[in-house]
Design an enzyme around this catalytic site. Sequence first.
Site, PDB file in Angstrom:
ATOM      1  N   SER A   1      43.149  49.971  31.284  1.00 11.02           N
ATOM      2  CA  SER A   1      44.353  49.215  31.439  1.00 11.02           C
ATOM      3  C   SER A   1      44.621  48.259  30.553  1.00 11.02           C
ATOM      4  CB  SER A   1      44.473  48.724  32.965  1.00 11.02           C
ATOM      5  OG  SER A   1      45.650  47.643  33.083  1.00 11.02           O
TER       6      SER A   1
ATOM      7  N   HIS B   1      46.776  53.077  30.156  1.00 11.66           N
ATOM      8  CA  HIS B   1      47.471  52.620  31.293  1.00 11.66           C
ATOM      9  C   HIS B   1      48.025  51.450  31.028  1.00 11.66           C
ATOM     10  CE1 HIS B   1      48.021  52.604  35.649  1.00 11.66           C
ATOM     11  NE2 HIS B   1      47.960  51.201  35.495  1.00 11.66           N
TER      12      HIS B   1
ATOM     13  N   ASP C   1      50.658  48.462  32.458  1.00 12.33           N
ATOM     14  CA  ASP C   1      51.162  47.779  33.511  1.00 12.33           C
ATOM     15  C   ASP C   1      52.485  46.866  33.221  1.00 12.33           C
ATOM     16  OD1 ASP C   1      49.167  48.477  35.535  1.00 12.33           O
ATOM     17  OD2 ASP C   1      47.728  47.456  34.381  1.00 12.33           O
TER      18      ASP C   1
ATOM     19  N   MET D   1      55.399  44.636  34.763  1.00 11.87           N
ATOM     20  CA  MET D   1      55.438  43.519  36.043  1.00 11.87           C
ATOM     21  C   MET D   1      56.851  43.043  35.805  1.00 11.87           C
ATOM     22  SD  MET D   1      51.691  42.494  36.818  1.00 11.87           S
ATOM     23  CE  MET D   1      50.246  43.343  36.657  1.00 11.87           C
TER      24      MET D   1
ATOM     25  N   HIS E   1      52.895  52.274  34.448  1.00 15.70           N
ATOM     26  CA  HIS E   1      52.837  51.839  35.813  1.00 15.70           C
ATOM     27  C   HIS E   1      53.887  50.749  35.947  1.00 15.70           C
ATOM     28  CE1 HIS E   1      50.202  50.179  39.150  1.00 15.70           C
ATOM     29  NE2 HIS E   1      51.394  50.527  39.696  1.00 15.70           N
TER      30      HIS E   1
ATOM     31  N   MET F   1      55.631  48.624  37.928  1.00 15.25           N
ATOM     32  CA  MET F   1      55.609  47.550  39.310  1.00 15.25           C
ATOM     33  C   MET F   1      56.746  46.659  38.995  1.00 15.25           C
ATOM     34  SD  MET F   1      51.574  46.574  38.882  1.00 15.25           S
ATOM     35  CE  MET F   1      51.472  47.212  37.342  1.00 15.25           C
TER      36      MET F   1
ATOM     37  N   MET G   1      46.713  52.559  45.044  1.00 15.01           N
ATOM     38  CA  MET G   1      46.077  51.361  44.487  1.00 15.01           C
ATOM     39  C   MET G   1      45.324  50.808  45.498  1.00 15.01           C
ATOM     40  SD  MET G   1      48.170  50.305  41.962  1.00 15.01           S
ATOM     41  CE  MET G   1      47.455  48.872  41.897  1.00 15.01           C
TER      42      MET G   1
ATOM     43  N   GLY H   1      49.805  43.377  40.882  1.00 10.72           N
ATOM     44  CA  GLY H   1      50.194  42.240  40.444  1.00 10.72           C
ATOM     45  C   GLY H   1      49.293  41.457  39.293  1.00 10.72           C
ATOM     46  N   PHE H   2      48.027  41.671  39.518  1.00  9.56           N
ATOM     47  CA  PHE H   2      47.043  40.812  38.633  1.00  9.56           C
ATOM     48  C   PHE H   2      45.703  41.745  38.407  1.00  9.56           C
ATOM     49  CE2 PHE H   2      49.177  37.885  41.320  1.00  9.56           C
ATOM     50  CZ  PHE H   2      49.767  36.982  40.342  1.00  9.56           C
ATOM     51  N   GLY H   3      45.030  41.546  37.221  1.00  8.98           N
ATOM     52  CA  GLY H   3      43.904  42.309  36.809  1.00  8.98           C
ATOM     53  C   GLY H   3      42.832  41.261  37.382  1.00  8.98           C
ATOM     54  N   GLY H   4      41.670  42.004  37.505  1.00 14.94           N
ATOM     55  CA  GLY H   4      40.506  41.086  37.931  1.00 14.94           C
ATOM     56  C   GLY H   4      40.334  40.641  39.279  1.00 14.94           C
TER      57      GLY H   4
ATOM     58  N   ASP I   1      43.531  52.368  40.937  1.00 13.95           N
ATOM     59  CA  ASP I   1      43.700  51.253  40.394  1.00 13.95           C
ATOM     60  C   ASP I   1      43.333  49.942  40.851  1.00 13.95           C
ATOM     61  OD1 ASP I   1      44.790  49.685  38.345  1.00 13.95           O
ATOM     62  OD2 ASP I   1      46.944  50.298  38.460  1.00 13.95           O
ATOM     63  N   GLY I   2      42.498  49.086  40.150  1.00 12.53           N
ATOM     64  CA  GLY I   2      42.405  47.962  40.910  1.00 12.53           C
ATOM     65  C   GLY I   2      41.008  47.668  41.115  1.00 12.53           C
ATOM     66  N   GLY I   3      40.188  46.651  40.500  1.00 14.63           N
ATOM     67  CA  GLY I   3      38.828  46.399  41.057  1.00 14.63           C
ATOM     68  C   GLY I   3      38.016  47.576  40.769  1.00 14.63           C
TER      69      GLY I   3
HETATM   70  C1  DX5 Z   1      46.973  45.817  38.884  1.00 13.53           C
HETATM   71  C2  DX5 Z   1      47.184  46.641  37.743  1.00 13.53           C
HETATM   72  C3  DX5 Z   1      46.058  47.314  37.179  1.00 13.53           C
HETATM   73  C4  DX5 Z   1      45.262  46.101  36.758  1.00 13.53           C
HETATM   74  C5  DX5 Z   1      43.848  46.431  37.136  1.00 13.53           C
HETATM   75  O1  DX5 Z   1      48.362  45.301  39.345  1.00 13.53           O
HETATM   76  O2  DX5 Z   1      48.152  47.603  38.084  1.00 13.53           O
HETATM   77  O3  DX5 Z   1      46.165  48.154  36.379  1.00 13.53           O
HETATM   78  O4  DX5 Z   1      45.060  46.177  35.250  1.00 13.53           O
HETATM   79  O5  DX5 Z   1      42.706  45.686  36.526  1.00 13.53           O
HETATM   80  P1  DX5 Z   1      41.255  45.613  37.154  1.00 13.53           P
HETATM   81  O6  DX5 Z   1      40.810  46.727  36.620  1.00 13.53           O
HETATM   82  O7  DX5 Z   1      40.959  44.055  36.194  1.00 13.53           O
HETATM   83  O8  DX5 Z   1      41.471  45.312  38.359  1.00 13.53           O
HETATM   84 ZN    ZN Z   2      48.159  49.381  36.976  1.00 16.29          ZN
END
Ligand code: DX5
Ligand code: ZN
Length: 224
Positions: free
Chosen positions: A9, A34, A36, A38, A67, A69, A138, A143-146, A176-178
Amino acid sequence: MVTVKLAPSILAADFGRLGEQVAEAEAAGADRIHVDVMDGHFVPNISIGVPVVRSLRKITRLPLETHLMIADAPRYLTAFAEAGSDTLIVHQEVVPHLHRAVQQIKQLGLRAGVAINPATPVGLLEDILDDLDLVLVMTVNPGFGGQEFIASTVTKIRRTRQLLEARRLPADLEVDGGIEPHTAPEAVVAGANVLVAGTAIFQQADGIAAAMQRLLRSCGTRTS
Ligand code: DX5
Ligand code: ZN
């Protein structure tokens, strides 16, 4: 040995060196990229849009999965298709006429995916499942990475796999996520075959290729 696909991503990439980092992920065996998108409405953050997909299309041969969002995804399907997306993923929670949107994506010649948030039951996809190329479960609130992987989503990954198997559907089951080396194995055992990962791939001290290998090794697999 299970074959798990990696979808790096780019949200976690260094946008000043995006082309370089995507090339590195491609060389290291990424299955797809991927992207993202938003809008600050459906999710409380703003990221990137059509021009970035267009630029990526020029620098990688990998499939681009977008993706969305965003609140009004149907309005932008054509634009993201023309920019070079291979797969468009819309969210069940904001697309009331989901069947229509999925058909639109297919008519554009792209793979169609639907994403569901942690609180959305997969049962809501039961009557559209046969039309999907990809189900995105999900594992964080988008909404956020990390963010930290939400462990209670594992049950839903398992149920989604059961639904697909019961109908012998070939759709990808993506998470997707974490997703990191300590959470990926659980998701894979539950039935995920595509792992989206941002932080675990683009923000590791030893670089993108090593991070991808570590992620794959954690779930007893390697790049196909
Ligand atoms: C979150 C995104 C993810 C995000 C995942 O809203 O859809 O694709 O980039 O990031 P990580 O892998 O850091 O959780
Ligand atoms: Zn995503």
